[in-house]
Each structure stands twice: as C-alpha cells, then as structure tokens.
Design an enzyme around this catalytic site. Sequence first.
Site, PDB file in Angstrom:
ATOM      1  N   CYS A 213       0.797  -1.225   0.000  1.00 33.79           N
ATOM      2  CA  CYS A 213       0.000   0.000   0.000  1.00 33.79           C
ATOM      3  C   CYS A 213       0.831   1.277   0.000  1.00 33.79           C
ATOM      4  O   CYS A 213       0.279   2.374  -0.030  1.00 33.79           O
ATOM      5  CB  CYS A 213      -0.946  -0.026   1.191  1.00 33.79           C
ATOM      6  SG  CYS A 213      -1.860  -1.558   1.257  1.00 33.79           S
ATOM      7  N   HIS A 353      -2.673   8.077   6.115  1.00 35.95           N
ATOM      8  CA  HIS A 353      -2.853   6.717   5.604  1.00 35.95           C
ATOM      9  C   HIS A 353      -4.163   6.155   6.147  1.00 35.95           C
ATOM     10  O   HIS A 353      -4.967   5.631   5.390  1.00 35.95           O
ATOM     11  CB  HIS A 353      -1.665   5.849   6.027  1.00 35.95           C
ATOM     12  CG  HIS A 353      -1.710   4.458   5.495  1.00 35.95           C
ATOM     13  ND1 HIS A 353      -1.761   4.185   4.146  1.00 35.95           N
ATOM     14  CD2 HIS A 353      -1.734   3.251   6.127  1.00 35.95           C
ATOM     15  CE1 HIS A 353      -1.795   2.874   3.962  1.00 35.95           C
ATOM     16  NE2 HIS A 353      -1.790   2.283   5.151  1.00 35.95           N
ATOM     17  N   GLU A 364      -0.074   5.538  13.477  1.00 38.08           N
ATOM     18  CA  GLU A 364       0.207   6.712  12.658  1.00 38.08           C
ATOM     19  C   GLU A 364       0.046   7.991  13.474  1.00 38.08           C
ATOM     20  O   GLU A 364       0.875   8.914  13.372  1.00 38.08           O
ATOM     21  CB  GLU A 364      -0.716   6.744  11.440  1.00 38.08           C
ATOM     22  CG  GLU A 364      -0.449   7.928  10.513  1.00 38.08           C
ATOM     23  CD  GLU A 364      -1.328   7.925   9.275  1.00 38.08           C
ATOM     24  OE1 GLU A 364      -1.045   8.718   8.354  1.00 38.08           O
ATOM     25  OE2 GLU A 364      -2.304   7.146   9.222  1.00 38.08           O
ATOM     26  N   LYS A 384      -9.631   7.532   2.652  1.00 39.85           N
ATOM     27  CA  LYS A 384     -10.134   6.152   2.654  1.00 39.85           C
ATOM     28  C   LYS A 384     -11.481   6.018   3.355  1.00 39.85           C
ATOM     29  O   LYS A 384     -12.161   4.998   3.174  1.00 39.85           O
ATOM     30  CB  LYS A 384      -9.109   5.225   3.315  1.00 39.85           C
ATOM     31  CG  LYS A 384      -7.809   5.067   2.539  1.00 39.85           C
ATOM     32  CD  LYS A 384      -6.859   4.118   3.239  1.00 39.85           C
ATOM     33  CE  LYS A 384      -5.524   4.022   2.531  1.00 39.85           C
ATOM     34  NZ  LYS A 384      -4.694   5.238   2.750  1.00 39.85           N
ATOM     35  N   HIS A 389      -9.800   1.450   0.736  1.00 40.38           N
ATOM     36  CA  HIS A 389      -8.343   1.325   0.621  1.00 40.38           C
ATOM     37  C   HIS A 389      -8.002   0.669  -0.711  1.00 40.38           C
ATOM     38  O   HIS A 389      -8.227  -0.528  -0.914  1.00 40.38           O
ATOM     39  CB  HIS A 389      -7.823   0.496   1.782  1.00 40.38           C
ATOM     40  CG  HIS A 389      -6.333   0.490   1.911  1.00 40.38           C
ATOM     41  ND1 HIS A 389      -5.501   1.098   0.999  1.00 40.38           N
ATOM     42  CD2 HIS A 389      -5.515  -0.073   2.844  1.00 40.38           C
ATOM     43  CE1 HIS A 389      -4.249   0.927   1.377  1.00 40.38           C
ATOM     44  NE2 HIS A 389      -4.240   0.218   2.484  1.00 40.38           N
ATOM     45  N   PHE A 449       2.100  -3.435   4.089  1.00 43.37           N
ATOM     46  CA  PHE A 449       2.528  -4.702   4.678  1.00 43.37           C
ATOM     47  C   PHE A 449       4.039  -4.843   4.527  1.00 43.37           C
ATOM     48  O   PHE A 449       4.615  -4.486   3.500  1.00 43.37           O
ATOM     49  CB  PHE A 449       1.855  -5.868   3.957  1.00 43.37           C
ATOM     50  CG  PHE A 449       0.493  -6.240   4.491  1.00 43.37           C
ATOM     51  CD1 PHE A 449      -0.135  -5.499   5.480  1.00 43.37           C
ATOM     52  CD2 PHE A 449      -0.170  -7.356   3.999  1.00 43.37           C
ATOM     53  CE1 PHE A 449      -1.386  -5.854   5.969  1.00 43.37           C
ATOM     54  CE2 PHE A 449      -1.416  -7.727   4.479  1.00 43.37           C
ATOM     55  CZ  PHE A 449      -2.028  -6.978   5.456  1.00 43.37           C
TER      56      PHE A 449
END
Length: 463
Positions: A213, A353, A364, A384, A389, A449
Amino acid sequence: MQNLLLPNAAAAAPWCAQPRRRPSRLSVRASASSPSAPRRETDPRKRVVITGMAVVSVFGNDVDAYYARLLAGESGVGAIDSFDASGFPTRFAAQIRGFSSEGYVDAKLDRRLDDCHRYALVASKKALESACLAAGSSAMEKVDKERAGVIVGSGMGGITAFSDGVENLVTKGYRKISPFCIPHAITNTSSAMIAMDAAVGFRGPNYSISTACATSNHCFHSAADQIRLGRADVMVAGGTEAAIIPIGLGGFVACRALSQRNDDPGTASRPWDKDRDGFVMGEGAGILVMESLEHAMRRDAPILAEYLGGAVNSDAYHMTNPRPDGCGVSVCIRQSLENAGVTPEEVNYINAHATSTPAGDLAEVNALKQVFKDPSRIKLNATKSMIGHSLGAAGGLEAIATIKAITTGWVHPTINQFNPEPEVDQFNTVRSVKQQHEVHVGISNSFGFGGQNSVVVFAPFKS
C-alpha cells in the site's frame, strides 16, 4: 495497510527517540555555527512540478468530479456485485462500476487486459492530456522521448489474469492457460504498456515498484529522483489496483484485515473511530505527470503544484502490524521534510494513511505527534473513509486529493467518525464536513505490509 494475524513481534525499543547521528564530515562544519533552517531546492532543473493528473476511481474518471464527491462527504462503498460474495464474511467494497476505456485503449487489447492495467492506461493518458501532452499534439511531439519515462506500480498486479490462469490449470490443464497470463499478471506491465502505447512512446526510465500500500508514493519519490538526477525531464508516475475478486477478498479476509460491517457498508470505513473493525477494499488508479520546472516552463505547461520531496524507509518490525510506537513512520516523515527543505512548523495539512484498522490508525497518530508538536493547527483527513483502501493505488488517489486541497482551498471531510479515539483530539480531523483551508505545505502518508513506509510532500507552486 496494517493488521493483524501473524505472531506478535518482540517489543521494539523507541529508536526514533534517539538523536540521529550525522556524518562526521558535517559535524565539524555544524559546530562552527548554529543549525540553519532547511533549504528548498532552487535549481529549476531539479525542482519538480506537477503538470497533470488523472484518476480512475469509484467516483468516476474525472478529477474534478472525484474531488467534488470527496468534498461532499459521499461514501463509495457498497455491496459487491461483480461476483457472488455471499459466502464471504465481508461482502462489500468500494467497487468501480461502469468503467469504460473507450477512446484510450484499443478494443482488442482492452478485452485481454487485466483491469489494473486498463485503469493505468486510461489514467496515464488522461493525465498527459491534462498536462497539455495529448496524443498527436505539437507539445507531445517536441518531448524528448528518451528523457521521458514511466514509473507506475501495483501492490497486487494483474491478479485476475493470474487467478484465471490458475483456475484453467486446475480445471482444464496447462494447455488452456492463456499466453497472456504471465505478461498481464506481472506488476511492471502497466509501466511497459503506457510507454509502448503509440500515443506515448516514452523511452526513458521505465519500471514498476511494488511495496504493497506504499506503492504509489514510492513511485512518486523515485520518479522525482530520476528528474533530480538529470536522467529525465518528464515522468508519468503513480499506482493502479484491481483486486476486488474472490482471491483478493478471500486473502484479506484470511488476514483478518477487513471490516465485516455488512449491515451498513457505507459507514464501515471509519478511521480513528473507536468502533472501527478493519479496512474496506477499494480499487482504481491515481497518476501524476511530474516534470522539471525548467522543462515545464520551457513548454509553458500548466503547473498545479510542486513536489517538494519525500522519503521511504522500513519499520523492520512485523509483516502486517505497524510499530506501536510509530518510530518507523515518524523517522520517514522527518526524512521527507528534510528532503523537501521544510520544517514541521510549515506543514498545515496531512492526508493520512488512516485505513480504519485497530492498530494502524493509532500507530500513525503516535508518529505524527512525535514530529508535529502543535497538531492543533494541522488539518488531518482520511480519503479512505469514503473510497476505501485501494492498496497500491491508494497513494496516487490521495496525492491527487492533496493537490486538489492545495488548488481549491478546501479540504475534504473524514466521514464516519461517530466515536473518535481520544488520541486524535489534538488534531482537526475535518469531521464530517469539508473545511476551507489554505494549504502551505501538505504531506501524504502511505504505509504497507512488511513495514514499508513512504511520505511525499507537496506545496503550492511559487515561481
């Protein structure tokens, strides 16, 4: 994207809290005087500007319409109808419907391509049009094609092409696998097909990056480096994704990463809300045209914003979970600001994010607090919450939202914040309704990831 299933990693020491050691050759010079403020790039050959952009999104393929629906606080999330999802614990996504590549992709090629490559081709050609580099135009003819390149990545690549190949292998044998299975599955196909399109023909730097991502931001960062290193004048960069298929949905279900709010999918993506239960899959493409200022001014190109800098790094911590202390992210943000030549105090907008996962959202926020000592003056929002996402395309779609905030003076809301976490109280998260805001410096965060972190920095262009 961060969550949930793998064994807990060992507790990590807060290494980001330690003073960063500078190279010794600089320390002598630094000791002679107090530290100077960071300096922005001034060389027009190395300043990188955004001259075009385009989206393929759940809100359509027009940038202005896309941002208008974000400003309106609409949700693009609904029940999946592209396949039978009734047997899955998650049965909704921000799925694109009615997409057409007519006028941008040859009909024969269009029938063969995986959607992720179709999205990339359409968005890239529309971005070039918006940069006044349309096919056959005099401006396009004057571009030095050997100094024009493409870096478009994907987190999953042509997953439908690969899935179809596997199904044919299992049910019919290898002779029934399409010869296009591998070429259309690999992640570099989008960059290659954009460049080889007869209307583009860019022969400069060309490759793809796949960092889950964080992909799009890695592509922007790398494309800017190609320009600043003198290897290119213009770059097409961004991300694309089309993973809302059974194996994509099932894989994320197996990771326990997805929301299961099937009774109310429009409110399922709820960043920073205490009741969030996972992210919502999205899809699409977000593409920028990035140029050296010298090249853009020479051809009198439209300049939308300036890319000031960026950074990428790794948590080196866990396959799916972020570092709870946010150290990897905070270091990445600091490095991006150093690269951009700005101080934390200059930043007044952050496109987070913020995937709506229990661990990721707060990690975050912890990182942001380490960098920005007065969060109250910063508008912080989460795209998002409305479009889900989009994995490798997320950073591209969010960079465009960031640039539109700069050009319009409006920041879109974060929807579905019904019961916000107290950790975000210090931030203005633009709850539910758009807000007017003059962006001085904006950053866009993307994390993937494997602990892949990426941050890019944009600002209004000033000659």
